[in-house]
Design an enzyme around this catalytic site. Structure first.
Site, PDB file in Angstrom:
ATOM      1  N   HIS A  13       0.757  -1.215   0.179  1.00  0.00           N
ATOM      2  CA  HIS A  13       0.056  -0.132  -0.188  1.00  0.00           C
ATOM      3  C   HIS A  13       1.055   1.178   0.113  1.00  0.00           C
ATOM      4  O   HIS A  13       0.405   2.151  -0.585  1.00  0.00           O
ATOM      5  CB  HIS A  13      -1.113  -0.081   1.221  1.00  0.00           C
ATOM      6  CG  HIS A  13      -2.118  -0.939   1.035  1.00  0.00           C
ATOM      7  ND1 HIS A  13      -2.233  -2.107   1.360  1.00  0.00           N
ATOM      8  CD2 HIS A  13      -3.113  -0.803   0.093  1.00  0.00           C
ATOM      9  CE1 HIS A  13      -3.506  -2.807   1.176  1.00  0.00           C
ATOM     10  NE2 HIS A  13      -4.015  -1.921   0.231  1.00  0.00           N
ATOM     11  N   ARG A  26     -10.936   5.152  -0.653  1.00  0.00           N
ATOM     12  CA  ARG A  26     -10.260   4.321   0.444  1.00  0.00           C
ATOM     13  C   ARG A  26     -10.720   4.989   1.827  1.00  0.00           C
ATOM     14  O   ARG A  26      -9.971   6.102   1.830  1.00  0.00           O
ATOM     15  CB  ARG A  26      -8.902   3.797   0.291  1.00  0.00           C
ATOM     16  CG  ARG A  26      -8.740   3.095  -0.866  1.00  0.00           C
ATOM     17  CD  ARG A  26      -7.416   2.760  -0.873  1.00  0.00           C
ATOM     18  NE  ARG A  26      -6.926   1.692  -1.853  1.00  0.00           N
ATOM     19  CZ  ARG A  26      -6.258   1.879  -3.110  1.00  0.00           C
ATOM     20  NH1 ARG A  26      -6.081   2.954  -3.458  1.00  0.00           N
ATOM     21  NH2 ARG A  26      -6.107   0.724  -3.747  1.00  0.00           N
ATOM     22  N   ARG A  40     -15.893   3.006  -0.198  1.00  0.00           N
ATOM     23  CA  ARG A  40     -15.378   1.844   0.252  1.00  0.00           C
ATOM     24  C   ARG A  40     -15.439   1.582   1.753  1.00  0.00           C
ATOM     25  O   ARG A  40     -15.065   2.507   2.284  1.00  0.00           O
ATOM     26  CB  ARG A  40     -14.142   1.099  -0.488  1.00  0.00           C
ATOM     27  CG  ARG A  40     -14.055  -0.292   0.200  1.00  0.00           C
ATOM     28  CD  ARG A  40     -12.567  -0.580  -0.624  1.00  0.00           C
ATOM     29  NE  ARG A  40     -11.371  -0.215   0.115  1.00  0.00           N
ATOM     30  CZ  ARG A  40     -10.257  -0.699  -0.266  1.00  0.00           C
ATOM     31  NH1 ARG A  40     -10.201  -1.493  -1.396  1.00  0.00           N
ATOM     32  NH2 ARG A  40      -9.341  -0.077   0.482  1.00  0.00           N
ATOM     33  N   GLU A  54     -12.104  -9.552  -5.019  1.00  0.00           N
ATOM     34  CA  GLU A  54     -10.690  -9.476  -5.018  1.00  0.00           C
ATOM     35  C   GLU A  54     -10.317 -10.846  -4.228  1.00  0.00           C
ATOM     36  O   GLU A  54      -9.114 -11.010  -3.834  1.00  0.00           O
ATOM     37  CB  GLU A  54     -10.138  -8.182  -4.108  1.00  0.00           C
ATOM     38  CG  GLU A  54     -10.944  -7.986  -2.722  1.00  0.00           C
ATOM     39  CD  GLU A  54     -10.400  -6.651  -2.133  1.00  0.00           C
ATOM     40  OE1 GLU A  54      -9.463  -6.073  -2.574  1.00  0.00           O
ATOM     41  OE2 GLU A  54     -11.224  -6.045  -1.272  1.00  0.00           O
ATOM     42  N   ASN A  61      -5.287  -6.050  -7.243  1.00  0.00           N
ATOM     43  CA  ASN A  61      -3.949  -5.961  -6.148  1.00  0.00           C
ATOM     44  C   ASN A  61      -4.137  -7.348  -5.314  1.00  0.00           C
ATOM     45  O   ASN A  61      -3.144  -8.041  -5.193  1.00  0.00           O
ATOM     46  CB  ASN A  61      -4.012  -4.771  -5.460  1.00  0.00           C
ATOM     47  CG  ASN A  61      -4.013  -3.594  -6.138  1.00  0.00           C
ATOM     48  OD1 ASN A  61      -3.825  -3.327  -7.485  1.00  0.00           O
ATOM     49  ND2 ASN A  61      -4.285  -2.448  -5.489  1.00  0.00           N
ATOM     50  N   ASP A  62      -5.256  -7.374  -4.803  1.00  0.00           N
ATOM     51  CA  ASP A  62      -5.510  -8.555  -3.903  1.00  0.00           C
ATOM     52  C   ASP A  62      -6.014  -9.812  -4.587  1.00  0.00           C
ATOM     53  O   ASP A  62      -5.426 -10.907  -4.145  1.00  0.00           O
ATOM     54  CB  ASP A  62      -6.725  -8.022  -2.868  1.00  0.00           C
ATOM     55  CG  ASP A  62      -6.149  -7.404  -1.593  1.00  0.00           C
ATOM     56  OD1 ASP A  62      -5.000  -7.723  -1.232  1.00  0.00           O
ATOM     57  OD2 ASP A  62      -6.663  -6.208  -1.460  1.00  0.00           O
ATOM     58  N   CYS A  91     -10.489  -1.509 -10.233  1.00  0.00           N
ATOM     59  CA  CYS A  91      -9.766  -0.317  -9.640  1.00  0.00           C
ATOM     60  C   CYS A  91      -8.476  -0.777  -8.962  1.00  0.00           C
ATOM     61  O   CYS A  91      -8.135  -0.012  -8.042  1.00  0.00           O
ATOM     62  CB  CYS A  91     -10.823   0.100  -8.410  1.00  0.00           C
ATOM     63  SG  CYS A  91     -11.345  -1.233  -7.155  1.00  0.00           S
TER      64      CYS A  91
HETATM   65  C1  PEP Z   1      -7.196  -3.874  -4.590  1.00  0.00           C
HETATM   66  O1  PEP Z   1      -7.067  -5.032  -3.977  1.00  0.00           O
HETATM   67  O2  PEP Z   1      -6.933  -4.132  -5.797  1.00  0.00           O
HETATM   68  C2  PEP Z   1      -7.649  -2.799  -4.401  1.00  0.00           C
HETATM   69  C3  PEP Z   1      -7.924  -1.942  -5.092  1.00  0.00           C
HETATM   70  O3  PEP Z   1      -7.708  -2.576  -2.912  1.00  0.00           O
HETATM   71  P1  PEP Z   1      -6.425  -2.013  -1.970  1.00  0.00           P
HETATM   72  O4  PEP Z   1      -5.303  -2.021  -2.701  1.00  0.00           O
HETATM   73  O5  PEP Z   1      -7.098  -1.022  -1.022  1.00  0.00           O
HETATM   74  O6  PEP Z   1      -6.333  -3.491  -0.868  1.00  0.00           O
HETATM   75 MG    MG Z   2      -7.661  -4.727  -2.115  1.00  0.00          MG
END
Ligand code: PEP
Ligand code: MG
Length: 578
Positions: A196, A303, A339, A439, A462-463, A510
């Site tokens: 992050h 976020r 979110r 995710e 990302n997750d 996203c």
């Molecule tokens: C993701 O997981 O792609 C996402 C957008 O959320 P974060 O990066 O805040 O976990």
């Molecule tokens: Mg995420």
């Protein structure tokens, strides 16, 4: 003349920055353990006095540079560190070690650190125990002063430019305040490009190199350093050629920014005339300003966890309501996707609500799981969001969903909160949309049965990548395995997009992929028509879309999904990007 040193790391946030190194927490200070000769004792005590005074002075100077909310939030930490430096228990103990024990200053500091750390470790209160980090920061600062060893000439050049922070790791909350401290770039010895913190650095346009393992050992405070966040390289004592390359980078940057700015008010169209939706990811108010300026159609991901970081108490309903309303008003009627809290894993707060001591936090009580386990906290947030929804178009998004039951329970809770708010006299709209982040692979696979409970879907690549591949997004040792182009990830993506589109609902991606122009064609080929990214990427992605023929790309989508290997996929993506 100092010798040029190149330290290799991983590229985490593009761009170059030139500055003087500021070492945070040197992980391995050089500790001289040779006992002092009698004649050296007083000289060493004076060295210690000067180092303590310099460290105190630096903190004081840092404090005066802070303004507004920063002065309150970061100021608290600085005050706490200054108090530790003034603490007679710490200082008299140090002088005793030097005078009576004949320890050198660095060894005395190390011994005091170990003693205090042991005392903190024995405390029952987890908050106080966590304050042990403060001791490390303070002792590290004094050690750094003792270790400072740069030529006066270099210090003179360096004082004209900003600072490059060099640290073991950096928490997202710390990073959020850095640019306002004059920090121009960040180097960490650990960390990954998908953490992050790295996401935030990219969004702040703060060049960052992570996994530069030797940086703390090979860099000294005030060394002149060039961070190349595009190539994952750190150049210590840059040469004239390096500086020329840096100036060229600055010129190119200005030129490409000018070209991009011409796209500010353009529509987002492919060459064959398909309109693509671009939304912004946002965390702070500056993001909202930029989102509007670059023509985002709304906020695709707001976020909320950044409201919860670096503080001891949870934000109450009023504070959250004000923050959310500011975003909603800031977007002037465009939709804002808020979110709900996604604390946990690497987003650990200091309020004590997230379980920072879980054995396996990424697979633990995170996101919707944490909110459901803390209904009072969740309801406070939902009430604040619902109240803010009266000021514009709000969509509520829940993170880390795994089961249908979670979705149903969250929706029910939202409806209950709305009912209770209405009966206590609030004007609450019933036109908010409810969506889930996809995710977790289980949610992607089970989406056909979950979709009827949802108005929209946001894909968190990302997750999704981390959990599909069982690769920690924050672990630099696995950075080559963390690959959103893995055939399994692409299949889940295509499947999710198709499922949502079949049910005539909207799907937006996203994750970080959405803001990477090199993935734009690939995502269009998989059928995506709605992207959400940090606003600083909006224009580049709009430019990339303007080069794509959507119909032709869609025809290549099936081939992409048939490819078995990374090499095969890359070959197709390269062709698409030509
Ligand atoms: C993701 O997981 O792609 C996402 C957008 O959320 P974060 O990066 O805040 O976990
Ligand atoms: Mg995420």
């Amino acid at each position: 003349m100092s010798t040029r040193i190149v330290i290799a790391g991983l590229a985490a946030a593009r761009g170059m920055a030139l500055g003087r190194a500021r070492l945070e927490q040197p992980s391995q200070p050089v500790i001289d353990r040779r006992p002092l000769a009698e004649g050296e004792v007083e000289g060493e005590a004076i060295r210690l006095t000067i180092a303590l005074a310099t460290a105190r002075d630096e903190l004081r100077q840092l404090r005066t540079k802070l303004h507004g909310a920063l002065a309150r939030e970061v100021g608290e930490f600085i005050d706490a560190h200054s108090l530790i430096l003034e603490d007679p228990e710490l200082t008299s103990g140090l002088y005793d070690l030097v005078r009576k024990g004949r320890y050198r200053a660095s060894a005395a500091l190390q011994m005091q650190r170990d003693r205090l750390a042991a005392a903190f470790d024995a405390l029952d209160d987890p908050y106080l125990r966590s304050r042990r980090e403060d001791i490390d920061h303070v002792i590290g600062r004094v050690q750094a002063v003792l270790m400072r060893d740069t030529t006066p000439a270099e210090r003179q050049i360096a004082s004209r430019v900003g600072e490059i922070l060099v640290s073991d790791t950096i928490a997202p909350a710390e990073l959020a305040h850095l640019t306002e401290h004059g920090v121009l770039g960040v180097i960490t010895t650990g960390g990954s490009a998908l953490s992050h913190s790295a996401i935030l650095a990219r969004s702040m346009r703060l060049p960052m190199v992570v996994g530069a393992h030797d940086a703390l050992k090979r860099l000294g405070d005030d060394d002149l350093v060039l961070v190349d966040g595009s190539h994952g390289e750190v150049i210590v004592h840059p040469t004239a050629q390096d500086l020329a390359r840096y100036r060229q980078f600055q010129r190119d940057q200005t030129r490409s920014t000018e070209a991009l700015l011409r796209l500010k008010h353009a529509r987002t169209l492919t060459t064959d005339g398909s309109e693509i939706q671009l939304y912004a990811n946002a965390e702070m108010s500056a993001d909202i300003v930029q989102a509007r300026a670059f023509g985002a159609l709304g906020v695709g991901l707001y976020r909320t966890e950044f409201l919860f970081l670096q503080r001891r108490e949870l934000p109450d309903e009023e504070e959250q309501f004000n923050a959310y309303r500011e975003v909603v008003l800031g977007m002037g009627g465009l939709p804002v996707t808020i979110r709900t809290l996604d604390l946990g894993a690497d987003k650990i707060d200091s309020t004590g609500v997230a379980m920072s001591r879980e054995p396996n936090p990424a697979l633990g009580v995170r996101g919707i799981r944490l909110s459901m386990a803390n209904p009072a906290m969740f309801e406070t947030q939902l009430r604040a969001i619902l109240r803010a929804a009266s000021f514009g178009r709000v969509r509520i998004l829940v993170p880390m969903v795994t089961t249908c039951e979670e979705v149903v329970a969250a929706r029910r809770l939202i409806d209950d909160c709305a009912r209770r708010l209405r009966s206590s006299g609030h004007e609450i709209t019933d036109h908010f949309e409810f969506g889930a982040m996809i995710e977790v692979p289980a949610a992607a696979i089970a989406l056909p049965s979950m979709i009827r409970h949802l108005d929209f879907v946001a894909i968190g690549t990302n997750d999704l990548t981390q959990y599909t591949l069982a690769v920690d997004r924050g672990n630099d040792a696995l950075s080559t395995l963390y690959d959103p182009l893995h055939p399994a990830v692409l299949k889940l993506l295509a499947q999710t997009i198709a499922t949502v589109q079949r049910s005539k609902k909207t799907v937006t991606l996203c994750g970080e992929m959405a803001g990477e122009p090199r993935y734009t064609a690939l995502l269009l080929a998989l059928g995506l028509t709605s992207f959400s990214m940090h606003p600083s990427s909006l224009l580049e992605v709009r430019q990339a879309i303007a080069r794509c023929d959507r119909a032709a790309l869609r025809r290549q989508g099936a081939g992409l999904l048939r490819a078995q290997t990374r090499v095969g996929i890359e070959r197709i993506v390269k062709r698409m990007n030509k």
